[in-house]
Scaffold this active site. Structure first.
Site, PDB file in Angstrom:
ATOM      1  N   HIS A 164      -6.038   2.578   1.419  1.00  0.00           N
ATOM      2  CA  HIS A 164      -5.257   3.748   1.845  1.00  0.00           C
ATOM      3  C   HIS A 164      -5.850   4.452   3.073  1.00  0.00           C
ATOM      4  O   HIS A 164      -5.156   4.695   4.057  1.00  0.00           O
ATOM      5  CB  HIS A 164      -5.141   4.761   0.701  1.00  0.00           C
ATOM      6  N   ASP A 197       0.902  -1.149   0.000  1.00  0.00           N
ATOM      7  CA  ASP A 197       0.000   0.000   0.000  1.00  0.00           C
ATOM      8  C   ASP A 197       0.936   1.192   0.000  1.00  0.00           C
ATOM      9  O   ASP A 197       1.548   1.507   1.027  1.00  0.00           O
ATOM     10  CB  ASP A 197      -0.892   0.020   1.248  1.00  0.00           C
ATOM     11  N   HIS A 198       1.072   1.834  -1.149  1.00  0.00           N
ATOM     12  CA  HIS A 198       2.160   2.817  -1.258  1.00  0.00           C
ATOM     13  C   HIS A 198       1.963   4.000  -0.316  1.00  0.00           C
ATOM     14  O   HIS A 198       2.905   4.727  -0.039  1.00  0.00           O
ATOM     15  CB  HIS A 198       2.372   3.260  -2.716  1.00  0.00           C
TER      16      HIS A 198
END
Ligand code: NAD
Length: 483
Positions: free
Chosen positions: A240, A177-178
């Site tokens: 996110h 999950d950047h």
């Protein structure tokens, strides 16, 4: 301040989908920046693996183009690009067939860290895991990196976890999950757990409410077909926003260790209340002068998928019972801005006798212009009595940390280096992902079952009017969406 570059061991990083959009825009330019930072030791190699006929020489041209287009402004010394390109190899491979696997097996070394980045559609994850194993390309120290989306509901996420678990231990699986790779997101933990100041106040006794905003100015663009099957809830909230919520709400882990952190995040997800339908606002953007409206962009005039969502969320535990969390995210909004805002309660008694509406507000900006601002109340300068005014104690990282603050490593490059180091702290564990789907599924099923149609909102606005009402009912207001 001198930037510290922590060395990593030699590695072979295989990027399945090495010619795809994500590789071109994020992974390859990010690796180049790490190379420039001296973080790719001698003997570190990158192997692109994808469909399509290409040899290693052509792949090097492809990588050079990607760096020219998406590498950013950071310059490397003359000749460095050539040095980086020398590390590149390419294998044409079929994730679903035999083509290329023997060649890959000859290329990948067994005496270095082996990492396999699955930058392909999720329908290929199980095939890749199976073939890596069947061709003897893995051992107990090999790692796989898995891109989002990780499933589209609980059953599909469970099935994916099961497929991967047939060949890899959880300690080898890095679910990206950047958002977790962003500097400020990690700073959130540093601020909370590295200072005496905040943690004693970090609970429902002192915090009135918390807002999490991820606003985008872009529409669905060319991703309409994919996005319409997903929507803001699946595309942004389940991963996110949920991760941000976990980091802001979790109990202090006993140490900064992958499982200690992820255990605490999981407890937050499990303590989330069921969301009432009237605590959710879904929206679709209308056409602007330059861009088509949502339905036109996705090519379905009857689409009921949301490009915007706002919701009020409760956490039933001792720390947070009674403090609402307001989450919102959407496309085609007024400004690109991601921010977490902690609004503290009013003083219970003001000695200044004002109708005091002065509160401390801590805002943590993720993008753009990463930084932290604390709103404090002081005396308005000048004679004539004691009047109070709120001013920001502003810490932009770029200002505070000089070069190090401005020159921030991109989330992807940071996360890839964590994979090579074997540090899973900033990656989602399988049970976390499943718990997140277990919470979002009933919400999605609810509105699909009721056939709910999203509200419309103007492109370039702050979202649907109903979202304003969601907070107004609680006598609260959203922070302005500002760049
Ligand atoms: P893409 O369609 O641009 O690229 C797909 C890549 O997979 C290509 O290199 C293609 O050759 C390869 N491929 C397809 N079928 C194959 C097969 N059978 N065997 C071997 N290789 C095959 O996709 P993308 O946008 O790069 O996305 C890759 C993954 O990353 C997806 O899971 C996507 O959801 C995720 N992701 C992408 C972005 C983004 O910005 N593009 C952002 C977040 C997550």
């Amino acid at each position: 301040m001198v930037s510290r570059v922590i060395p990593v061991d030699p590695f072979d990083l295989v990027i399945f989908g090495g010619t795809g959009d994500l590789a071109r825009r994020k992974i390859l330019p990010g690796l180049f920046r790490r190379f420039c930072a001296g973080q790719m030791p001698k003997g570190a190699r990158v192997i692109g693996a994808a469909r399509g006929d290409m040899d290693s020489a052509a792949y090097r041209d492809f990588v050079a183009d990607a760096i020219a287009e998406f590498g950013g402004e950071r310059s490397c010394e003359e000749g460095t690009l050539a040095g980086f390109l020398e590390r590149m190899e390419f294998v044409t491979i079929d994730a679903r067939g035999d083509k290329g696997w023997d060649e890959l097996a000859k290329l990948v070394r067994s005496d270095v860290v082996r990492a396999y980045y699955f930058s392909v559609g999720p329908s290929l994850f199980a095939d890749l895991a199976h073939r890596l194993n069947a061709h003897g390309l893995t051992d107990a120290d090999s790692r796989i990196v898995v891109e989002k989306p990780f499933g589209r509901d609980l059953p599909s996420a469970q099935a994916l976890n099961k497929d991967l678990a047939m060949h890899f231990d959880e300690s080898q699986i890095y679910r990206i999950d950047h958002y977790l790779g962003k500097e400020t997101v990690q700073n959130l933990m540093a601020v909370r757990f590295g200072n005496m100041l905040f943690e004693p106040l970090w609970n429902s006794q002192y915090v009135d409410h918390i807002q999490i905003t991820v606003a985008e100015t872009v529409g669905v663009g060319g991703r309409g077909e994919y996005y319409d099957k997903s929507g803001a809830m699946r595309d942004m909230v389940q991963n996110h926003l949920m991760q941000l919520l976990c980091l802001i709400a979790m109990e202090p882990p006993s140490k900064f260790d992958p499982d200690a952190v992820r255990d605490e995040k999981l407890k937050v997800i499990r303590a989330l209340d069921e969301v009432q339908p009237h605590h959710i606002v879904r929206g679709q953007y209308e056409a602007s002068d330059d861009e088509p409206g949502y339905r036109e962009a996705v090519g379905d005039p009857r689409s009921r998928t949301e490009s915007y969502i706002a919701m009020k969320v409760g956490i039933s535990n001792w720390r947070w019972a009674g403090t609402p969390f307001y989450l919102r995210t959407g496309k085609m909004l007024k400004a690109r801005s991601s921010e977490i805002t902690v609004v503290f309660k009013e003083l219970n008694h003001s000695i200044f006798g004002e109708q005091s509406d002065h509160r401390n507000v801590l805002s943590i900006r993720l993008q753009p212009n990463e930084g932290i601002t604390l709103g404090v109340t002081i005396k308005e300068p000048g004679p004539g009595g004691m009047r109070l005014v709120d001013v920001p104690l502003d810490m932009s990282f770029a200002d505070a940390l000089g070069e190090d603050g401005a020159d921030q490593t991109d989330a992807y490059e940071r996360l890839i280096m964590d994979v090579i180091r074997g540090n899973q702290t900033l990656f989602m564990r399988g049970d976390e992902v499943e718990a997140a789907w277990a919470w979002t599924d009933p919400i999605i099923n609810g509105w699909e079952g009721r056939g709910e149609v999203p509200k419309t909102y103007d492109a370039g606005s702050e979202g649907p009017v109903d979202a304003v009402q969601l907070l107004a009912r609680d006598t609260r207001v959203w922070r302005k969406v500002a760049p």
